[in-house]
Write a protein that holds these residues in place. Structure first.
Motif, PDB file in Angstrom:
ATOM      1  N   TYR A   1      -9.000   9.772   2.030  1.00  0.00           N
ATOM      2  CA  TYR A   1      -8.481   8.413   1.854  1.00  0.00           C
ATOM      3  C   TYR A   1      -9.606   7.447   1.502  1.00  0.00           C
ATOM      4  CZ  TYR A   1      -6.387   3.887   2.923  1.00  0.00           C
ATOM      5  OH  TYR A   1      -5.953   2.590   2.851  1.00  0.00           O
TER       6      TYR A   1
ATOM      7  N   SER B   1      -0.012  -0.142   6.070  1.00  0.00           N
ATOM      8  CA  SER B   1      -0.685   0.544   7.166  1.00  0.00           C
ATOM      9  C   SER B   1      -1.738  -0.389   7.764  1.00  0.00           C
ATOM     10  CB  SER B   1      -1.368   1.815   6.649  1.00  0.00           C
ATOM     11  OG  SER B   1      -2.460   1.476   5.792  1.00  0.00           O
TER      12      SER B   1
ATOM     13  N   LYS C   1       5.706  -2.794   3.384  1.00  0.00           N
ATOM     14  CA  LYS C   1       5.175  -2.338   4.666  1.00  0.00           C
ATOM     15  C   LYS C   1       3.790  -1.744   4.467  1.00  0.00           C
ATOM     16  CE  LYS C   1       6.305   0.531   8.688  1.00  0.00           C
ATOM     17  NZ  LYS C   1       7.274   1.489   9.270  1.00  0.00           N
TER      18      LYS C   1
ATOM     19  N   SER D   1      -0.170   4.195   1.394  1.00  0.00           N
ATOM     20  CA  SER D   1       0.836   4.502   2.419  1.00  0.00           C
ATOM     21  C   SER D   1       2.245   4.459   1.840  1.00  0.00           C
ATOM     22  CB  SER D   1       0.734   3.511   3.578  1.00  0.00           C
ATOM     23  OG  SER D   1       1.159   2.210   3.186  1.00  0.00           O
ATOM     24  N   GLN D   2       2.404   3.809   0.691  1.00  0.00           N
ATOM     25  CA  GLN D   2       3.708   3.722   0.037  1.00  0.00           C
ATOM     26  C   GLN D   2       3.852   4.759  -1.087  1.00  0.00           C
ATOM     27  OE1 GLN D   2       4.368  -0.363  -1.210  1.00  0.00           O
ATOM     28  NE2 GLN D   2       3.632  -1.186   0.724  1.00  0.00           N
TER      29      GLN D   2
ATOM     30  N   LYS E   1      -4.868   0.170   8.020  1.00  0.00           N
ATOM     31  CA  LYS E   1      -6.041   0.173   7.134  1.00  0.00           C
ATOM     32  C   LYS E   1      -5.818  -0.739   5.947  1.00  0.00           C
ATOM     33  CE  LYS E   1     -10.074   1.374   5.694  1.00  0.00           C
ATOM     34  NZ  LYS E   1     -11.266   0.850   6.380  1.00  0.00           N
ATOM     35  N   GLU E   2      -4.607  -0.737   5.404  1.00  0.00           N
ATOM     36  CA  GLU E   2      -4.306  -1.612   4.265  1.00  0.00           C
ATOM     37  C   GLU E   2      -4.343  -3.077   4.667  1.00  0.00           C
ATOM     38  OE1 GLU E   2      -1.621   1.785   1.990  1.00  0.00           O
ATOM     39  OE2 GLU E   2      -0.642   0.208   3.184  1.00  0.00           O
TER      40      GLU E   2
ATOM     41  N   PRO F   1       1.224   9.655   1.877  1.00  0.00           N
ATOM     42  CA  PRO F   1       0.774   8.649   2.838  1.00  0.00           C
ATOM     43  C   PRO F   1      -0.126   9.191   3.939  1.00  0.00           C
ATOM     44  CG  PRO F   1       3.005   9.314   3.356  1.00  0.00           C
ATOM     45  CD  PRO F   1       2.643  10.023   2.079  1.00  0.00           C
ATOM     46  N   ASP F   2      -0.277  10.512   4.028  1.00  0.00           N
ATOM     47  CA  ASP F   2      -0.984  11.116   5.161  1.00  0.00           C
ATOM     48  C   ASP F   2      -2.250  11.846   4.735  1.00  0.00           C
ATOM     49  OD1 ASP F   2       1.025  10.288   7.020  1.00  0.00           O
ATOM     50  OD2 ASP F   2       2.285  11.938   6.302  1.00  0.00           O
TER      51      ASP F   2
END
Length: 337
Positions: free
Chosen positions: A220, A308, A306, A208-209, A310-311, A213-214
């Motif tokens: 993913y 997500s 920061k 995400s970083q 999921k993370e 990120p998408d």
């Protein structure tokens, strides 16, 4: 053995423009990781003395590598006649790739009993001969071998948490490469922070970083799994004949280079598995996150940033495994001092 000052003077004799004079010792230098790692370190202009140690074969490896036309002096040592003491005397950085490799079907924990003893004994020698050195541990399972080294140093009264590092750089290298394959980009342009530990589900890539990120859910999930279990891919491809040695050597050389840059006063930040305050209140004394390196080793430990949703889930799983991994290393030294 030359003193640090004398070695600095000797380096000036090689090159009047030399800015640093560092001795790097590689323990396990004749192995599958150790040989290519030592070759890569021979190319590093910050290394003026390369000290290679292993149970056998190291003088030959040293003689071979010494022909590479860079300024560093290379010496090979074996256990005979106090070889490890000579190999480690005045070392600024010690890299430990020693240990047995993984075979098909083996997890990193399967390696534990053999590699734990090897790392314990090498750590004792490091604590005796160069307690102020920066120590980079490659020997698997890193989640347990780093605590082993820390406990040995504590028993010797020389432990400095700023100077002990678990090398997780291969996870970062894989994440960059694999993400670039998915995105169709240049890996050099893809920076991926990887936190947690260095085995399976403890490896948490913070996609995400990243620049992407998408990613779709299927891409993913597949990418995270490949980053976490990339080592299995190599073991399978080598058909039982070895594990990730060349890519690990590349990653180990990159991290050693970062340590040397830090020693020189350059500010460089790399994810690495160190004693960390981030989750210590949860019983997790060690964690890999971005760490700024400096002349004394760890200069600043950064948080995970920061995350997500999921993370957050991946980190919760990683923490559950790491509690057990770390305890295993601590308990080993307590039971086998």
């Amino acid at each position: 053995m030359l003193s640090r000052t004398a070695r600095f003077s000797a380096t000036r004799a090689f090159s009047s423009s030399a800015a640093s004079a560092y001795k790097v010792a590689v323990l396990g230098a004749a192995g599958g990781i150790g040989q290519p790692l030592s070759l890569l370190l021979k190319e590093n202009t910050d290394v003026t003395e390369l000290s290679l140690y292993d149970l056998r074969g190291t003088p030959g490896v040293a003689a071979d590598i010494s022909h590479v036309n860079t300024k560093s002096v290379v010496k090979g040592y074996t256990p005979e006649q106090g070889g490890i003491d000579a190999a480690l005397e005045n070392a600024d950085v010690v890299v430990i790739p020693a240990g047995v490799p993984r075979k098909p079907g083996m997890t990193r924990d399967d390696l534990f009993n053999t590699n734990a003893s090897i790392v314990r004994d090498l750590a004792k020698a490091v604590g005796k001969n160069c307690p102020k050195a920066l120590v980079a541990i490659i020997a698997n399972p890193v989640n347990s071998t780093v605590p082993i080294v820390a406990e040995v140093f504590k028993n010797q009264g020389v432990y400095d948490p700023k100077r002990v590092f678990g090398v997780t750089t291969l996870d970062v290298v894989r994440a960059s490469r694999f993400l670039a394959e998915v995105a169709g980009t240049n890996p050099a342009d893809e920076k991926v922070t990887v936190v947690g530990g260095h085995s399976g589900h403890t490896i948490v890539p913070l996609l995400s970083q990243s620049n992407h990120p998408d990613l779709s859910a299927d891409k993913y999930e597949a990418l995270v799994h490949r980053i976490q279990f990339g080592g299995d891919e190599v073991v399978k491809a080598k058909d039982g004949a070895g594990s990730a040695t060349l890519s690990m050597a590349f990653a180990g050389a990159r991290f050693t280079s970062s340590l040397l840059k830090g020693l020189k006063g350059e500010k460089v930040t790399e994810p690495t598995f160190v004693e960390s305050p981030l989750f210590k209140d949860e019983g997790i004394a060690f964690w890999s996150s971005p760490v700024t390196l400096g002349p004394n080793g760890v200069e600043k430990i950064h948080d995970n940033g920061k995350l997500s949703a999921k993370e957050e889930e991946l980190i919760a799983t990683a923490k559950a495994d790491l509690v057990k991994n770390i305890k295993k290393g601590v308990d080993f030294v307590a039971q086998n001092p």
